[in-house]
Design an enzyme around this catalytic site. Structure first.
Site, mmCIF file in Angstrom:
data_model
loop_
_atom_site.group_PDB
_atom_site.id
_atom_site.type_symbol
_atom_site.label_atom_id
_atom_site.label_comp_id
_atom_site.label_asym_id
_atom_site.label_seq_id
_atom_site.Cartn_x
_atom_site.Cartn_y
_atom_site.Cartn_z
ATOM 1 N N TYR A 125 -22.526 9.903 -5.837
ATOM 2 C CA TYR A 125 -22.883 10.092 -7.432
ATOM 3 C C TYR A 125 -23.203 8.552 -7.724
ATOM 4 O O TYR A 125 -22.934 7.698 -7.528
ATOM 5 C CB TYR A 125 -21.853 10.386 -8.092
ATOM 6 N N GLN A 186 -21.020 17.942 -14.233
ATOM 7 C CA GLN A 186 -21.729 19.152 -13.675
ATOM 8 C C GLN A 186 -22.230 18.836 -12.264
ATOM 9 O O GLN A 186 -22.406 19.488 -11.398
ATOM 10 C CB GLN A 186 -22.800 19.378 -14.799
ATOM 11 N N ASN A 209 -18.503 7.521 -15.070
ATOM 12 C CA ASN A 209 -17.667 7.634 -16.264
ATOM 13 C C ASN A 209 -16.569 8.278 -16.000
ATOM 14 O O ASN A 209 -15.968 8.950 -15.284
ATOM 15 C CB ASN A 209 -18.567 7.730 -17.365
ATOM 16 N N SER A 232 -14.346 -1.159 -14.913
ATOM 17 C CA SER A 232 -14.326 -2.312 -13.991
ATOM 18 C C SER A 232 -13.413 -3.352 -14.461
ATOM 19 O O SER A 232 -13.005 -3.515 -15.563
ATOM 20 C CB SER A 232 -15.760 -2.933 -13.999
ATOM 21 N N GLN A 254 -17.892 -9.000 -15.586
ATOM 22 C CA GLN A 254 -17.243 -7.922 -15.745
ATOM 23 C C GLN A 254 -16.876 -7.116 -17.082
ATOM 24 O O GLN A 254 -17.112 -5.932 -17.280
ATOM 25 C CB GLN A 254 -15.829 -8.073 -15.089
ATOM 26 N N HIS A 257 -19.632 -4.941 -18.557
ATOM 27 C CA HIS A 257 -19.992 -3.569 -17.797
ATOM 28 C C HIS A 257 -19.751 -2.654 -18.975
ATOM 29 O O HIS A 257 -20.437 -1.698 -19.282
ATOM 30 C CB HIS A 257 -18.649 -3.499 -16.763
ATOM 31 N N GLU A 322 -9.057 -4.496 -9.103
ATOM 32 C CA GLU A 322 -10.513 -4.270 -8.654
ATOM 33 C C GLU A 322 -11.243 -5.526 -7.791
ATOM 34 O O GLU A 322 -11.176 -5.541 -6.305
ATOM 35 C CB GLU A 322 -11.376 -3.665 -9.301
ATOM 36 N N HIS A 323 -11.527 -6.272 -8.619
ATOM 37 C CA HIS A 323 -12.037 -7.561 -7.902
ATOM 38 C C HIS A 323 -10.826 -8.782 -8.244
ATOM 39 O O HIS A 323 -10.302 -9.063 -9.223
ATOM 40 C CB HIS A 323 -13.107 -8.037 -8.769
ATOM 41 N N ASP A 356 -21.236 -7.652 -5.624
ATOM 42 C CA ASP A 356 -21.918 -6.329 -6.364
ATOM 43 C C ASP A 356 -23.267 -6.265 -5.629
ATOM 44 O O ASP A 356 -23.638 -4.907 -5.568
ATOM 45 C CB ASP A 356 -22.163 -6.634 -7.684
ATOM 46 N N HIS A 415 7.126 30.056 19.678
ATOM 47 C CA HIS A 415 6.482 28.943 20.256
ATOM 48 C C HIS A 415 6.971 28.512 21.661
ATOM 49 O O HIS A 415 6.461 27.893 22.477
ATOM 50 C CB HIS A 415 6.885 27.649 19.165
#
Length: 426
Positions: A125, A186, A209, A232, A254, A257, A322-323, A356, A415
C-alpha cells in the site's frame, strides 16, 4: 508560535501520552467498507473509489496500463528520475544483505532445521493523500523483491483516475507487477479477500492513514501484515554541543507530516533548549506546510529538560519512538542503552530524512510505542520458515521411549502408537 519547554517528564506528561487512534466510529466505517468489498468485489471498489478519491473506475481502467507507464516516464523530470533510480538501487542493496537462510542439520540420524520460502503474493500500500509518496513505493516493493516474492502488487489512490507519474515510475523501476488505482480501506480489503480483478495476497505492507491502519488490523489473520503504522513521530536526544538549527529542522521535518505527528526533544542543557525554541519559531514561518507543523508541535510536541542523557535514554526506551535521533558526543555509548526504537539516527549530520529517502534502511517503521514488539519493514516480512524433520530408523528407536512416554502422559495414545509401531518394526 513558541515551542513549549517542560521542566521534566512529569510536567510533559500530556505530550508523552499518545493520542488514541482507534476511534470507534472510524473502526465501524472501516468494517463496513471491508464487508462491502468482501461481498461485492470490484463493484464495491469502483463505488468507494468514486466516493473517496473522485476516480470513476471500471474493469478497463482499474490498473495503470503500459501506455500510462510510458507517459509517466516522459512527464517525470529527468533529474528526479535519476534520483529515484539511485535511491532504488541503494534500498535494494540494503535489503539484500544477510537474508534469512536455510539451516538443516543432521546428527546421529536426526535431521532438523528449517527452509526459508518467500510468500507468493505481496500487496504494497502506498499513501496518496497530500503528496506523491514515491519513496514509500521503494520502501514497500524492494524488501519484497529482495525476499524473492514472485508477485508484487501496488495499490494507491488515484485522483480523477490518474496516479502521480513519479509513483508510477517508482513502481515500474522496482518491478511491481501491477498498480491498482484504489486506496483506503477498500484497497486493503481487495488485497485481503480478493475481488474479480485483484487477487488475494499473503502479506500486506505499507503505511497509510487511520482507515488503512484499522483495515489492516481487521484483516490480520486473513493475511499477514507488516505492522500497524500510525502518525509519524520523532524523538531527539541532544546535548548542548549540537547545532540548535539542525535540531529544530529535524523536529519540523516530522511535524509537517500531519496534524497528529509528534516531535519531542530531550536535552540536559536549558540554554540549548531556548536556542532550539527560537530556531523552530524562525524556521516554521518559512514552511509551506506551516499550519500542519504548527498544530502538531503545539498539541504533541515540545522540549523536555532531563537531568542527564542517561535519563533521556531511559525515557526514550519507555516511549519506543518511531524515529530516534541521538545527537551527542557520547552517541555510541547512549545507543547501547536503547532497546526500543523503530530506527536510530546517530550524530549531528544524520537527519531523519536521510533515512526516509536514500540511506537504504526502510522508512516504514513501527509507531505508537509498537517498536517494543514490531520491527522495521524488511525482507523477512515476506519470508517464512518451514520446519524440516527427518529421522532414521535407528534414531526413532533411540528416542521412541521418551516420545511415547510424553504422548501417553498427555492422553494422546494414537500419537504414541504412531511412534511405537515404527520403533518395533523389524
Amino acid at each position: 508560535m513558541k515551542l513549549k519547554v517542560y521542566a521534566d517528564a512529569e510536567a510533559a506528561a500530556g505530550i508523552l501520552q499518545r493520542r488514541k487512534e482507534d476511534d470507534a466510529a472510524i473502526a465501524e466505517s472501516v468494517r463496513s467498507i471491508l464487508q462491502d468489498v468482501r461481498e461485492d468485489g470490484d463493484r464495491a471498489l469502483f463505488v468507494y473509489s468514486e466516493r473517496f478519491d473522485g476516480s470513476v473506475l471500471d474493469h478497463s481502467t482499474l490498473f495503470v496500463t503500459r501506455d500510462e507507464i510510458g507517459q509517466a516516464y516522459a512527464s517525470v523530470d529527468p533529474a528526479l528520475l535519476a534520483s529515484i533510480k539511485k535511491a532504488a538501487a541503494r534500498v535494494l542493496a540494503y535489503h539484500q544483505r544477510d537474508p534469512m537462510r536455510d539451516d538443516v542439520r543432521t546428527e546421529d540420524g536426526r535431521t532438523t532445521g528449517f527452509v526459508v520460502r518467500p510468500v507468493e503474493r505481496a500487496g504494497i500500500y502506498v499513501p496518496g493523500g497530500t503528496a506523491p509518496l514515491f519513496s514509500s513505493v521503494l520502501m514497500g516493493v524492494l524488501p519484497a523483491k529482495a525476499a524473492g516474492v514472485p508477485h508484487i502488487w501496488v495499490a494507491t489512490p488515484a485522483k480523477n483516475g490518474k496516479v502521480h507519474p513519479a509513483v508510477i515510475v517508482a513502481a515500474d523501476i522496482c518491478g511491481a507487477e501491477k498498480i491498482v488505482k484504489v486506496g483506503g480501506a477498500q484497497a486493503i480489503a481487495a488485497f485481503a479477500y480478493g475481488t474479480e480483478s485483484v487477487p488475494k495476497v499473503d502479506v500486506i505492507a505499507g503505511p497509510g492513514n487511520i482507515y488503512v491502519t484499522l483495515a489492516k488490523k481487521e484483516v490480520y489473520g486473513q493475511v499477514g501484515i507488516d505492522m500497524l503504522a500510525g502518525p509519524s513521530e520523532i524523538l531527539i536526544i541532544a546535548d548542548g554541543k549540537q547545532d540548535p538549527a539542525f535540531t529544530a529542522a529535524d523536529m519540523l521535518s516530522q511535524a509537517e507530516h500531519d496534524r497528529r505527528a509528534r516531535a519531542i526533544l530531550l536535552t540536559d542543557d536549558a540554554a540549548f533548549a531556548v536556542h532550539v525554541q527560537a530556531e523552530a519559531e524562525a524556521q516554521l514561518v518559512k514552511l509551506p506546510r506551516r499550519e500542519i507543523a504548527e498544530y502538531s508541535l503545539q498539541t504533541a510536541g515540545g522540549i523536555i529538560l532531563v537531568r542527564s542523557l542517561d535519563e533521556a535514554c531511559a525515557l526514550a526506551d519507555k516511549i519506543a519512538p518511531e524515529h530516534l535521533e541521538i545527537a551527542a558526543e557520547r552517541g555510541e555509548e547512549l545507543l547501547s542503552k536503547i532497546r526500543n526504537a523503530g530506527a536510530v539516527f546517530l550524530g549531528k549530520w544524520t537527519s531523519e530524512p536521510i533515512g526516509d529517502y536514500f540511506a537504504g534502511p526502510n522508512h516504514t517503521l513501527p509507531t505508537g510505542g509498537t517498536a517494543r514488539y514490531f520491527q522495521v519493514l524488511n525482507q523477512n516480512t515476506f519470508l517464512r520458515k518451514m520446519s524440516v524433520i527427518r529421522y532414521t530408523k535407528e534414531a526413532v528407536r533411540t528416542d521412541a521411549a521418551d516420545i511415547v512416554r510424553l504422548a501417553e502422559a498427555e492422553g494422546l495414545f494414537a500419537h504414541a502408537n504412531a511412534v511405537r509401531m515404527r520403533a518395533e518394526e523389524d
